[in-house]
Design a protein around this motif. Structure first.
Motif, PDB file in Angstrom:
ATOM      1  N   ARG A  84       0.152  -5.934   9.651  1.00 23.04           N
ATOM      2  CA  ARG A  84       0.124  -4.496   9.038  1.00 23.04           C
ATOM      3  C   ARG A  84       0.045  -4.674   7.702  1.00 23.04           C
ATOM      4  NH1 ARG A  84       5.078   0.076   9.877  1.00 23.04           N
ATOM      5  NH2 ARG A  84       3.430   1.586  10.415  1.00 23.04           N
ATOM      6  N   PRO A  85      -1.258  -4.336   7.289  1.00 22.90           N
ATOM      7  CA  PRO A  85      -1.425  -4.620   5.749  1.00 22.90           C
ATOM      8  C   PRO A  85      -0.945  -3.372   4.866  1.00 22.90           C
ATOM      9  CG  PRO A  85      -3.582  -4.906   7.008  1.00 22.90           C
ATOM     10  CD  PRO A  85      -2.550  -4.447   8.035  1.00 22.90           C
ATOM     11  N   GLY A  86      -0.052  -3.711   3.602  1.00 24.44           N
ATOM     12  CA  GLY A  86       0.764  -3.149   2.922  1.00 24.44           C
ATOM     13  C   GLY A  86       1.935  -2.473   3.601  1.00 24.44           C
ATOM     14  N   GLY A  87       2.267  -2.981   4.878  1.00 28.49           N
ATOM     15  CA  GLY A  87       3.569  -2.855   5.312  1.00 28.49           C
ATOM     16  C   GLY A  87       3.942  -1.650   6.085  1.00 28.49           C
ATOM     17  N   SER A  88       2.970  -0.704   6.157  1.00 32.10           N
ATOM     18  CA  SER A  88       3.266   0.540   6.877  1.00 32.10           C
ATOM     19  C   SER A  88       1.773   1.011   7.191  1.00 32.10           C
ATOM     20  CB  SER A  88       3.914   1.549   5.864  1.00 32.10           C
ATOM     21  OG  SER A  88       2.943   1.922   4.779  1.00 32.10           O
ATOM     22  N   GLY A  89       1.791   2.108   7.980  1.00 30.52           N
ATOM     23  CA  GLY A  89       0.523   2.595   8.535  1.00 30.52           C
ATOM     24  C   GLY A  89      -0.029   1.834   9.679  1.00 30.52           C
ATOM     25  N   MET A 117       9.373 -13.323  13.351  1.00 34.27           N
ATOM     26  CA  MET A 117       8.703 -12.425  12.642  1.00 34.27           C
ATOM     27  C   MET A 117       8.537 -12.184  11.230  1.00 34.27           C
ATOM     28  SD  MET A 117      10.452  -9.369  15.084  1.00 34.27           S
ATOM     29  CE  MET A 117      10.413  -9.194  16.838  1.00 34.27           C
ATOM     30  N   TYR A 118       9.684 -13.000  10.380  1.00 34.00           N
ATOM     31  CA  TYR A 118       9.536 -12.901   8.941  1.00 34.00           C
ATOM     32  C   TYR A 118      10.144 -14.007   8.455  1.00 34.00           C
ATOM     33  CZ  TYR A 118      10.336 -11.462   4.405  1.00 34.00           C
ATOM     34  OH  TYR A 118      10.460 -11.173   2.819  1.00 34.00           O
ATOM     35  N   HIS A 119       9.124 -15.033   7.769  1.00 26.13           N
ATOM     36  CA  HIS A 119       9.406 -16.191   7.110  1.00 26.13           C
ATOM     37  C   HIS A 119       8.685 -15.901   5.605  1.00 26.13           C
ATOM     38  CE1 HIS A 119      10.100 -20.529   7.703  1.00 26.13           C
ATOM     39  NE2 HIS A 119      10.085 -20.303   6.362  1.00 26.13           N
ATOM     40  N   TRP A 120       9.465 -14.801   5.003  1.00 29.45           N
ATOM     41  CA  TRP A 120       9.360 -14.401   3.734  1.00 29.45           C
ATOM     42  C   TRP A 120       8.145 -13.862   3.105  1.00 29.45           C
ATOM     43  CZ3 TRP A 120      11.556 -20.040   1.702  1.00 29.45           C
ATOM     44  CH2 TRP A 120      12.425 -20.234   2.414  1.00 29.45           C
ATOM     45  N   ASP A 121       7.155 -13.572   3.792  1.00 24.90           N
ATOM     46  CA  ASP A 121       5.913 -12.997   3.146  1.00 24.90           C
ATOM     47  C   ASP A 121       5.995 -11.369   3.389  1.00 24.90           C
ATOM     48  OD1 ASP A 121       5.889 -13.666   5.717  1.00 24.90           O
ATOM     49  OD2 ASP A 121       3.714 -14.676   5.749  1.00 24.90           O
ATOM     50  N   LEU A 122       6.850 -10.761   2.611  1.00 20.90           N
ATOM     51  CA  LEU A 122       6.892  -9.355   2.757  1.00 20.90           C
ATOM     52  C   LEU A 122       5.785  -8.599   1.860  1.00 20.90           C
ATOM     53  CD1 LEU A 122       9.051  -6.787   2.987  1.00 20.90           C
ATOM     54  CD2 LEU A 122       9.334  -7.045   0.718  1.00 20.90           C
ATOM     55  N   PRO A 123       5.044  -7.571   2.765  1.00 23.44           N
ATOM     56  CA  PRO A 123       4.001  -6.784   2.054  1.00 23.44           C
ATOM     57  C   PRO A 123       4.405  -6.310   0.701  1.00 23.44           C
ATOM     58  CG  PRO A 123       4.219  -6.152   4.169  1.00 23.44           C
ATOM     59  CD  PRO A 123       5.523  -7.005   4.074  1.00 23.44           C
ATOM     60  N   GLN A 124       3.415  -6.858  -0.346  1.00 26.03           N
ATOM     61  CA  GLN A 124       3.773  -6.397  -1.717  1.00 26.03           C
ATOM     62  C   GLN A 124       4.353  -4.914  -2.094  1.00 26.03           C
ATOM     63  OE1 GLN A 124       4.330  -8.589  -4.471  1.00 26.03           O
ATOM     64  NE2 GLN A 124       5.005  -6.585  -5.463  1.00 26.03           N
ATOM     65  N   GLU A 125       3.537  -4.118  -1.358  1.00 29.00           N
ATOM     66  CA  GLU A 125       3.979  -2.695  -1.319  1.00 29.00           C
ATOM     67  C   GLU A 125       5.223  -2.309  -1.069  1.00 29.00           C
ATOM     68  OE1 GLU A 125       1.288  -3.987  -0.082  1.00 29.00           O
ATOM     69  OE2 GLU A 125      -0.558  -3.103  -0.554  1.00 29.00           O
ATOM     70  N   THR A 137      12.887  -0.867   4.053  1.00 30.17           N
ATOM     71  CA  THR A 137      12.181  -2.007   4.333  1.00 30.17           C
ATOM     72  C   THR A 137      12.652  -2.469   5.666  1.00 30.17           C
ATOM     73  OG1 THR A 137      12.083  -2.760   1.966  1.00 30.17           O
ATOM     74  CG2 THR A 137      11.903  -4.349   3.683  1.00 30.17           C
ATOM     75  N   ALA A 138      14.159  -2.208   6.127  1.00 32.46           N
ATOM     76  CA  ALA A 138      14.524  -2.623   7.395  1.00 32.46           C
ATOM     77  C   ALA A 138      13.798  -1.776   8.434  1.00 32.46           C
ATOM     78  CB  ALA A 138      15.777  -2.683   7.363  1.00 32.46           C
ATOM     79  N   LEU A 139      13.392  -0.377   8.178  1.00 34.78           N
ATOM     80  CA  LEU A 139      13.032   0.574   9.031  1.00 34.78           C
ATOM     81  C   LEU A 139      11.655  -0.053   9.181  1.00 34.78           C
ATOM     82  CD1 LEU A 139      14.626   3.777   7.763  1.00 34.78           C
ATOM     83  CD2 LEU A 139      15.414   2.104   9.481  1.00 34.78           C
ATOM     84  N   ARG A 140      10.820  -0.304   7.795  1.00 31.31           N
ATOM     85  CA  ARG A 140       9.298  -0.855   8.209  1.00 31.31           C
ATOM     86  C   ARG A 140       9.391  -1.916   9.074  1.00 31.31           C
ATOM     87  NH1 ARG A 140       9.350   3.440   5.727  1.00 31.31           N
ATOM     88  NH2 ARG A 140       9.772   4.082   7.786  1.00 31.31           N
ATOM     89  N   PHE A 141      10.356  -2.849   8.999  1.00 35.85           N
ATOM     90  CA  PHE A 141      10.432  -4.264   9.526  1.00 35.85           C
ATOM     91  C   PHE A 141      10.661  -3.760  11.097  1.00 35.85           C
ATOM     92  CE2 PHE A 141      12.613  -7.760  11.567  1.00 35.85           C
ATOM     93  CZ  PHE A 141      11.787  -8.673  11.215  1.00 35.85           C
ATOM     94  N   GLN A 142      11.303  -2.860  11.468  1.00 37.06           N
ATOM     95  CA  GLN A 142      11.307  -2.526  12.910  1.00 37.06           C
ATOM     96  C   GLN A 142      10.270  -2.158  13.252  1.00 37.06           C
ATOM     97  OE1 GLN A 142      13.854   1.234  13.702  1.00 37.06           O
ATOM     98  NE2 GLN A 142      14.510   0.336  15.740  1.00 37.06           N
ATOM     99  N   GLU A 143       9.481  -1.094  12.695  1.00 31.81           N
ATOM    100  CA  GLU A 143       8.075  -0.753  13.163  1.00 31.81           C
ATOM    101  C   GLU A 143       7.291  -1.934  13.352  1.00 31.81           C
ATOM    102  OE1 GLU A 143       8.569   3.414  10.350  1.00 31.81           O
ATOM    103  OE2 GLU A 143       7.039   1.995   9.960  1.00 31.81           O
TER     104      GLU A 143
END
Ligand code: PNW
Length: 463
Positions: A84-89, A117-125, A137-143
């Motif tokens: 999910r590039p950018g973390g949303s959309g 699901m998450y080993h530290w590479d959070l989308p920069q945006e 960020t937690a809500l984006r993670f749920q999506e």
């Protein structure tokens, strides 16, 4: 009689940013680790994960190594900015396809997929919008979780929501030695909560969309010893235990933050980011609690008068990750040490597992990381005689057997790591693999420890 039953799961672990490379391919966008590693001075030798072990292109060969090792399971992580590039959309089909092929490749080889699901590479945006210090960020993670669980579903045997939220929160936002490199204690505590919340929200997603899959989280729990039995030293150990362990175990397994943690950190934050109902959400029942263990921690009370030892027990001397614990001193440990400067303390692993047995008797456990970096030497004949790694593994796996004999419900062991890889702030300088990677040629070579582990996985018997 073998030391481990037939049902015991033998595995190995990796993480996306540490092995994949292909940082700009097929629609992947930068994560906080791309930004961090490309910032001068942040990683040893300026190393980045741009190429890493090139696993994105060599995944079939790597899966063949896993199969040849005879492992039951493989723990890998999914790169959020790939799917999910950018973390949303919109989601990125090419990214989802990569992990879908990987999962199918494991299943074809009879290896159980264990996905983090998450080993530290959070989308920069998402970091630019506040990162883990913000609830969004937690809500984006749920999506994001819904997207990957929908795509991979119960082909993934075990879904692990987070890897080591301790590192994400305190190393990322307090000491700043990990991405995003911030040094803001209040942000670090907010990150603790939003990571916990992300875990609960994603756990709910797994329950709903992949009811047959196992749910887990991986914590790097600390074994903290007071230097003496004095009330002051024991209180120092209690404070660090609250920050390191109970800040996560509390909400996840007991349904509430420990009162002493809130009191100890009251001067930094009022914890008003914890909303009504959050703690209940976070306490989603876990099929397995993943435990990462490398070394132990020795503390004493610091009165501000005696000289401070200026070591945090993990070889770091930057700003402290231990927010609100200025009156605690971290003592250098007796050796021997690994190449990370971490002390080798196998009995502490037994101690940790027995603590979990006592406090959470009905919670199945899994060692999701254990292993060691050493300066491996390639012999003229091409063999890599990594006796110190074998010794480290042997003693820690024996410590697991000991805990099991005393009733700890440990179901499996994942060795860190399958391959040499990008060791975060230490770049390619520290090698944890049982398979050596030549970073010039990307040739993989089994170290002696790989042959040793292959035998162990086949027999369940420590030699
Ligand atoms: C873990 N500390 O990281 C991670 O899950 C792996 O990605 C990593 O490669 C492995 O352990 C070895 O380091 C840690 O400073 C990094 O306490 C730092 C710490 C602990 C764990």
């Amino acid at each position: 009689m073998s030391d481990f039953p037939e049902s015991f799961v033998w595995g190995s672990a990796t993480a996306s940013y540490q092995i994949e490379g292909a940082a700009t391919e097929d629609g992947r966008t930068p994560s906080i680790w791309d930004t961090f590693s490309h910032t001068p001075g942040r990683t040893l030798n300026g190393d980045t994960g741009d190429v890493a072990a090139d696993h994105y292109h060599r995944w079939q060969e790597d899966l063949d190594h896993i199969a040849a090792l005879g492992l039951d399971a493989y723990r890998f992580s999914i790169a959020w900015p790939r799917v999910r590039p950018g973390g949303s959309g919109p989601f990125n089909q090419a990214g989802l396809d990569f992990y879908s092929r990987l999962v199918d490749g494991l299943l074809e080889r009879g290896v159980r997929p264990v996905a983090t699901m998450y080993h530290w590479d959070l989308p920069q945006e998402l970091e630019d919008a506040g990162g883990w210090a913000t609830r969004e960020t937690a809500l984006r993670f749920q999506e994001y979780a819904a997207g990957i669980v929908e795509a991979l579903g119960d082909r993934v045997h075990t879904w692990t929501t987070l890897n080591e939220p301790w590192c994400s929160a305190y190393l990322g936002y307090a000491s700043g030695v990990h991405a995003p490199g911030r040094t803001d204690p209040a942000a670090a505590l907010a990150a603790v909560h939003h990571l916990n919340l992300a875990h609960g929200l994603a756990g709910q997603v797994v329950r709903e969309l992949a009811p047959a899959a196992q749910l887990s989280v991986t914590l790097n729990l600390h074994v903290i010893r007071p230097e003496s039995d004095s009330a002051e030293d024991r209180d120092a150990a209690r404070r660090i235990d609250a920050l390191a362990n109970r800040a996560f175990l509390g909400p996840m397994l007991d349904g509430a933050y420990p009162a002493d943690l809130l009191a100890d950190t009251a001067a930094i934050t009022d914890w008003s980011f914890v909303r009504e109902g959050d703690e209940k959400l976070i306490a989603v029942p876990l099929d397995v609690l993943g435990v990462n263990y490398y070394s132990s921690t020795l503390v004493r009370a610091w009165d501000g008068v005696s000289p401070r030892s200026d070591a945090d027990g993990h070889g770091q001397s930057a700003a402290s990750p231990w927010v609100g614990a200025d009156n605690v001193d971290f003592l250098p440990q007796p050796g021997p040490y690994t190449a990370m400067g971490w002390n080798i303390d196998p009995p502490a692993l037994t101690e940790l597992l027995l603590r979990l047995r006592d406090e959470y008797p009905r919670q199945p456990l899994m060692i999701t990381e254990n292993g060691a970096a050493f300066d491996d030497v390639v012999s003229p004949d091409g063999t890599i005689q990594d006796d110190r790694r074998i010794d480290y593994l042997h003693r820690h796996i024996a410590a697991v057997a000991e805990a099991r004999a005393q009733g700890a419900d440990v179901r499996g062991y994942f060795l860190w790591s399958l391959l040499d890889n990008f060791e975060w702030g230490y770049g390619y300088d520290r090698r944890f693999g049982i398979i050596r990677v030549d970073y010039d040629t990307q040739v993989r070579t089994w170290k002696q420890s790989a042959h040793w582990y292959q035998r162990l996985a086949a027999t369940g018997q420590l030699p």
